[in-house]
Design an enzyme around this catalytic site. Structure first.
Site, short mmCIF file in Angstrom:
data_model
loop_
_atom_site.label_atom_id
_atom_site.label_comp_id
_atom_site.label_asym_id
_atom_site.label_seq_id
_atom_site.Cartn_x
_atom_site.Cartn_y
_atom_site.Cartn_z
N GLU A 1 -20.05 -14.90 -15.84
CA GLU A 1 -20.92 -15.90 -16.48
C GLU A 1 -20.38 -17.31 -16.26
O GLU A 1 -21.14 -18.25 -16.02
CB GLU A 1 -21.04 -15.58 -17.97
CG GLU A 1 -21.81 -14.27 -18.20
CD GLU A 1 -21.75 -13.78 -19.64
OE1 GLU A 1 -20.64 -13.78 -20.22
OE2 GLU A 1 -22.79 -13.41 -20.18
N ALA B 1 -14.31 -12.41 -21.26
CA ALA B 1 -13.82 -12.92 -22.54
C ALA B 1 -12.65 -12.05 -22.98
O ALA B 1 -12.51 -10.91 -22.54
CB ALA B 1 -14.94 -12.85 -23.57
N1 CO8 Z 1 -9.53 -9.23 -22.27
C1 CO8 Z 1 -8.26 -9.10 -22.66
N2 CO8 Z 1 -7.28 -8.59 -21.85
C2 CO8 Z 1 -7.64 -8.21 -20.62
C3 CO8 Z 1 -8.96 -8.33 -20.16
C4 CO8 Z 1 -9.93 -8.87 -21.04
N3 CO8 Z 1 -11.22 -9.08 -20.68
N4 CO8 Z 1 -9.01 -7.85 -18.89
C5 CO8 Z 1 -7.76 -7.47 -18.59
N5 CO8 Z 1 -6.93 -7.67 -19.62
C6 CO8 Z 1 -5.50 -7.40 -19.69
C7 CO8 Z 1 -5.24 -5.92 -19.84
O1 CO8 Z 1 -5.38 -5.51 -21.18
C8 CO8 Z 1 -3.81 -5.82 -19.34
O2 CO8 Z 1 -2.97 -6.29 -20.34
P1 CO8 Z 1 -1.61 -5.46 -20.71
O3 CO8 Z 1 -0.79 -5.54 -19.46
O4 CO8 Z 1 -1.03 -6.20 -21.86
O5 CO8 Z 1 -2.05 -4.08 -21.00
C9 CO8 Z 1 -3.79 -6.85 -18.21
O6 CO8 Z 1 -4.89 -7.73 -18.46
C10 CO8 Z 1 -3.97 -6.24 -16.85
O7 CO8 Z 1 -5.17 -5.47 -16.87
P2 CO8 Z 1 -5.25 -3.97 -16.35
O8 CO8 Z 1 -3.94 -3.30 -16.54
O9 CO8 Z 1 -6.44 -3.34 -16.98
O10 CO8 Z 1 -5.47 -4.22 -14.78
P3 CO8 Z 1 -6.20 -3.25 -13.75
O11 CO8 Z 1 -5.94 -3.83 -12.41
O12 CO8 Z 1 -5.83 -1.85 -13.99
O13 CO8 Z 1 -7.78 -3.38 -14.09
C11 CO8 Z 1 -9.78 -4.58 -14.65
C12 CO8 Z 1 -8.44 -4.60 -13.90
C13 CO8 Z 1 -10.73 -3.57 -13.98
C14 CO8 Z 1 -10.39 -5.98 -14.50
C15 CO8 Z 1 -9.57 -4.21 -16.12
O14 CO8 Z 1 -8.56 -5.03 -16.64
C16 CO8 Z 1 -10.79 -4.39 -16.99
O15 CO8 Z 1 -11.68 -3.56 -16.96
N6 CO8 Z 1 -10.83 -5.48 -17.79
C17 CO8 Z 1 -11.91 -5.72 -18.73
C18 CO8 Z 1 -13.14 -6.20 -18.02
C19 CO8 Z 1 -14.25 -6.41 -19.01
O16 CO8 Z 1 -14.71 -5.50 -19.67
N7 CO8 Z 1 -14.73 -7.67 -19.13
C20 CO8 Z 1 -15.78 -8.04 -20.06
C21 CO8 Z 1 -15.18 -8.55 -21.32
S1 CO8 Z 1 -16.42 -8.85 -22.58
C22 CO8 Z 1 -17.09 -10.32 -22.13
O17 CO8 Z 1 -16.69 -10.96 -21.20
C23 CO8 Z 1 -18.22 -10.80 -22.98
C24 CO8 Z 1 -18.60 -12.22 -22.64
C25 CO8 Z 1 -19.50 -12.72 -23.70
C26 CO8 Z 1 -19.59 -14.21 -23.72
C27 CO8 Z 1 -18.32 -14.89 -24.01
C28 CO8 Z 1 -17.83 -14.72 -25.40
C29 CO8 Z 1 -16.57 -15.51 -25.68
#
Ligand code: CO8
Length: 294
Positions: A148, A102
């Site tokens: 999910e 999300a």
């Molecule tokens: N939300 C918003 N932006 C994101 C997300 C995310 N989940 N994941 C990545 N991005 C963005 C980053 O902020 C970044 O943006 P910017 O360039 O503007 O800084 C861009 O995508 C690229 O990401 P990274 O630079 O972090 O890329 P890396 O290759 O270094 O890392 C990862 C990749 C490991 C996937 C890392 O991005 C990460 O950890 N992302 C978050 C993963 C996460 O925690 N997911 C769970 C989110 S909570 C959730 O899903 C709850 C679900 C509940 C039900 C649904 C409700 C609506």
């Protein structure tokens, strides 16, 4: 789109060669009227143009599932659900991310009362409600809501570099769209606990071993394999496929006795369809069945 382009290219190299190694995939844009998508792409693929492909298309945010994206996904699923020419739907992302969850930045300011009163998550149910078979073709990250979303689909094919995880715990929250429920039913309590409580990811091979993914293929062949699977399903009666999907899903919703009763009644119900008669008659006459979805 890049993957679809590769499939086109391989077809051009030689139809026979492609037939042996690659699925034969043709694409055209959906004839549906709402094609000005901002966050997704929709196409129709397969020799019979009967497999819809929905590609999550928010590459800069690793396909983070913002409200706008989920609304578009719901709309596309509804359109393909009503389209009689479509037998199966493939849901995919990019090579780097199916979806990284999300949209955290969109959620950061949410309050409890906003979640309740805004019916937060309401747009997330369409995938699980869709009657047609949905295949998730997962390359790269499928995290949080991304994992999910894949689990809401009927079948998961994984590219060999795919990573699945429920990292919500690290954000001070928990999975909210099935991560503690569907994952537990698929991989069992111990593994689901480990994934949800640590946030650790698992790779494609482990996902296959655990039954989360049904097949692992090289990343660049993933979309083609998923479309091929959709085409294979599409050779059967769409009507009976829907009934069969409903019966399998019932296994997750009820007791064994109730599920067996539902299955038996649904099996009996197939005897009221023209396609059941055609399928058995064609077998007896040693010819391919011609299903009419009636
Ligand atoms: N939300 C918003 N932006 C994101 C997300 C995310 N989940 N994941 C990545 N991005 C963005 C980053 O902020 C970044 O943006 P910017 O360039 O503007 O800084 C861009 O995508 C690229 O990401 P990274 O630079 O972090 O890329 P890396 O290759 O270094 O890392 C990862 C990749 C490991 C996937 C890392 O991005 C990460 O950890 N992302 C978050 C993963 C996460 O925690 N997911 C769970 C989110 S909570 C959730 O899903 C709850 C679900 C509940 C039900 C649904 C409700 C609506």
């Amino acid at each position: 789109m890049a993957n679809i382009a590769k499939i086109f290219a391989s077809r051009a190299q030689g139809v026979l060669q492609a037939a042996a190694r690659q699925p034969q995939v043709a694409t055209r844009f959906s004839s549906s009227s709402t094609n000005n998508w901002e966050y997704i792409k929709t196409e129709v693929a397969g020799e019979g143009k009967n497999v819809a492909v929905i590609t999550l298309n928010r590459p800069k945010a690793l396909n983070a599932l913002c409200n706008g994206l989920m609304k578009e996904l719901s709309t596309a699923l509804q359109q393909f659900g009503k389209d009689k020419t479509i037998s199966a739907i493939v849901l995919t992302g990019s090579e780097k991310a199916f979806a990284a969850g999300a949209d955290i930045k969109e959620m950061v300011g949410n309050t409890y009362s906003q979640c309740i009163q805004g019916n937060f998550l309401n747009d997330w149910t369409e995938v699980a409600r869709t009657q047609k078979p949905i295949i998730a073709a997962v390359n790269g990250y499928a995290l949080g809501g991304g994992c999910e979303l894949a689990m809401m689909c009927d079948i998961i094919y994984a590219g060999d570099k795919a990573k699945f995880g429920q990292p919500e715990i690290a954000l001070g929250t928990i999975p909210g769209a099935g991560g503690t429920q569907r994952l537990t039913r698929v991989v069992g309590k111990s593994k689901a606990m480990e994934m949800c409580l640590t946030g650790n990811m698992i790779g494609a091979q482990e996902a296959e071993k655990l039954g989360l993914a049904s097949k692992v293929v090289p990343a660049d062949q993933l979309l083609g394999e998923a479309v091929k699977l959709g085409e294979k399903i599409g050779t059967h009666s769409n009507l009976i496929v829907q009934l069969c999907k409903e019966a399998v899903n019932t296994a997750y919703e009820t007791t064994l006795q109730e599920g067996l009763k539902f299955e038996r009644r649904t099996f009996h119900a197939t005897f009221s369809t023209a396609d059941r008669k055609e399928g058995m008659t064609a077998f007896a006459e040693k010819r391919p069945a011609k299903f009419t979805n009636e």
